[in-house]
Design a protein around this motif. Sequence first.
Motif, PDB file in Angstrom:
ATOM      1  N   ASN A  40      59.656  48.168 -30.537  1.00  0.00           N
ATOM      2  CA  ASN A  40      59.743  49.589 -30.220  1.00  0.00           C
ATOM      3  C   ASN A  40      61.164  50.038 -29.898  1.00  0.00           C
ATOM      4  N   LYS A  41      62.014  49.122 -29.466  1.00  0.00           N
ATOM      5  CA  LYS A  41      63.421  49.479 -29.270  1.00  0.00           C
ATOM      6  C   LYS A  41      64.057  49.891 -30.596  1.00  0.00           C
TER       7      LYS A  41
ATOM      8  N   ASP B 230      56.492  54.854 -31.022  1.00  0.00           N
ATOM      9  CA  ASP B 230      56.172  53.465 -30.748  1.00  0.00           C
ATOM     10  C   ASP B 230      55.066  52.993 -31.678  1.00  0.00           C
TER      11      ASP B 230
ATOM     12  N   GLU C 200      62.480  53.263 -31.656  1.00  0.00           N
ATOM     13  CA  GLU C 200      62.984  54.397 -30.877  1.00  0.00           C
ATOM     14  C   GLU C 200      64.303  54.892 -31.455  1.00  0.00           C
ATOM     15  N   ARG C 201      65.225  53.963 -31.742  1.00  0.00           N
ATOM     16  CA  ARG C 201      66.491  54.373 -32.324  1.00  0.00           C
ATOM     17  C   ARG C 201      66.290  55.018 -33.692  1.00  0.00           C
TER      18      ARG C 201
END
Length: 659
Positions: A538-539, A548, A542-543
Amino acid sequence: MFTSMKKLLYIACLFILPWYGCKDYLDIVPEGDVETIETIFEQRNQVLDWVETCYSWIPSLANIPQNVGLTGADELVANDYLRLYVRYPFTSLYIGDGVQSASQPYGGRWENTSFYAATRYCNTLFEHIGKTRNMQEEEKAQWVAEVKAVKAFYYFELIRMYGPIILVPQNIDVMASTESMKLPRSHVDTCFKEVVRLLDEAIPVLYTYRQKELSRRGYFTKEAALALKAKALVYQASPLFNGNEYYANFVNKNGEPLFSKEKDKDKWLRAAEACDEAVRVCEQFGWALKQGCSSKETDLLNVMADVESSVLMDSYDNVGEIIFQTKYPNTDMYYENHLYTYILPRLETNWNHWNEKLLGCLSPTLKMVEMYYTENGLPIDMDKNWSFVDRYQMGRETDMTTYAKVIPEGTDVLNLHLRREPRFYACIAADRTYWQRGGGKVNPWDVDNNLLVKAYRGEDFGSVYSSRVTQAAQNQSGYWLKKHTYSDIQTNQYPTNISTKSDLPFPLLRLAELYLMQAEAWNEYLETPDDRVYKPLNKVRERAGIPDVQDAWRDHGKNPDMVTTQAGMREIIRRETNIELAFEGHRFWNLRRWKIAHEELNEPLYGWNVLGEDAETFYNYGKPVNVWSKRNFSTPKDYLFPIRSEEVQVSGVVQNPGW
């Protein structure tokens, strides 16, 4: 006399250098004074040159014609123009064509002028740096650690190309018998263990990126070595190297096995823990995904700017997202190679974007265009709110608040190009979408650098030929690659202004890749995915400006349960990896380590009819066009590269299966 002749012969054998990247021997040894190795290592400045030479094979990986990962898979398509190009033949394209050869391998690295030559340089430094007079012991230890890490890097590159390799812990005496030089290949697990051993010795000694002087930040840092260790262990745990039935009977000449027959699940645990440690250290010392741009007019344009900068490094002064990178061999090669991927308006009336060198003959395939997600962060065939069956029909964008300056208002656009994720618009230039090619338009009289891609024949981006050609520069698919290019430079200014962009780095290890490997390793080890899988994934999402993974599949997915199972998350993580790391040279290797290359690389490459003069004919009435059919991947032969036949005969090493 015998000793002197022996030393000279040793030096002559050691300094066999490839034509790219390496310093000439005369740059290290004063001209007209052939010195022994011992003499070279007396002075710090000569040892510094030696370390640089140890690293000098890496820049070839930033060279599109030489990096098999960039053009050897199915991401980019080209006709024979680039295969036969006089200055830099793109020979890696032949690998995807299925014409790899053991007699003259394309992209091989086993030769004694390639990565094995690099390991000889590394070993020589280990043997002699202790005698260098004008160096502090701490500096010697640092340079040794940097060279241990790069030796591990060369080993890793050889392993993923050839599988079991010959390990060279120290150089063989040049006067040794021929038979003693015929070393066998080591078990593939032994090879990976040696990579990890070298890195484990280097990591405690290596400085972090910020601790290093600016001039040494191009060499391995603690963070880069940890990331490489994690990557090596992920590869070791992957299906190609972990209990692969294809190589159950692959043995040395003495019958010693080179692959293990049984899968070892604990390899995934070791890989996951290595990823956790690499992420922990990187985040501790300030590494982060490129995000947070706020200077653009819309949220979408800001995210697109973040995605663009994720593979570009403005400066070596600060940490960022690119953990380990290499420099382009020279600016001309950077300029020419990258600009083969696109072409901009040919109209002489638009001098701000007229450049006769922009050939546009290396183009993204339709497979990669369809790989990218919808705006909801889902595959185009799994989003219940996106019409997959109508993707080859024309439509119009109605949400001009979101898609301003990305999709033209009141214009018929292929549905496939509408409501896609930000990474699609940041990386792919598609017909009837905008492509930013310079600074923003502030005053009414300023040049509008937001170019509308018009791809029909006779239009600005369209073909100049009335038929498909095989040996002239012609875009094959109807798409252009934005990735790796700077959107803030006008096209005709590229040759001069590109030099202002630091040292033109090419990413080899990115933090985003580390997060994706972390998610993959934990997913493969755990029976049921949990936050150890979801959080790193999810990191990256997100970017990328998408929801998610759990929210996307729950709210918009046709099969919400995909995110609850190991098999479902495996498919999701692999697709995320293919998207995030597209056109960076990773898919070629990932398809192999996942052992699905035979499923993906036997398909023709598709695009559109670049000879079409309107929407109906360009899009071939809604039917993709086979633009390159020379495709073949043979199992298990093509999973590993062939060792050159002559080398097999001379050294007595066993050849890879099928070759």
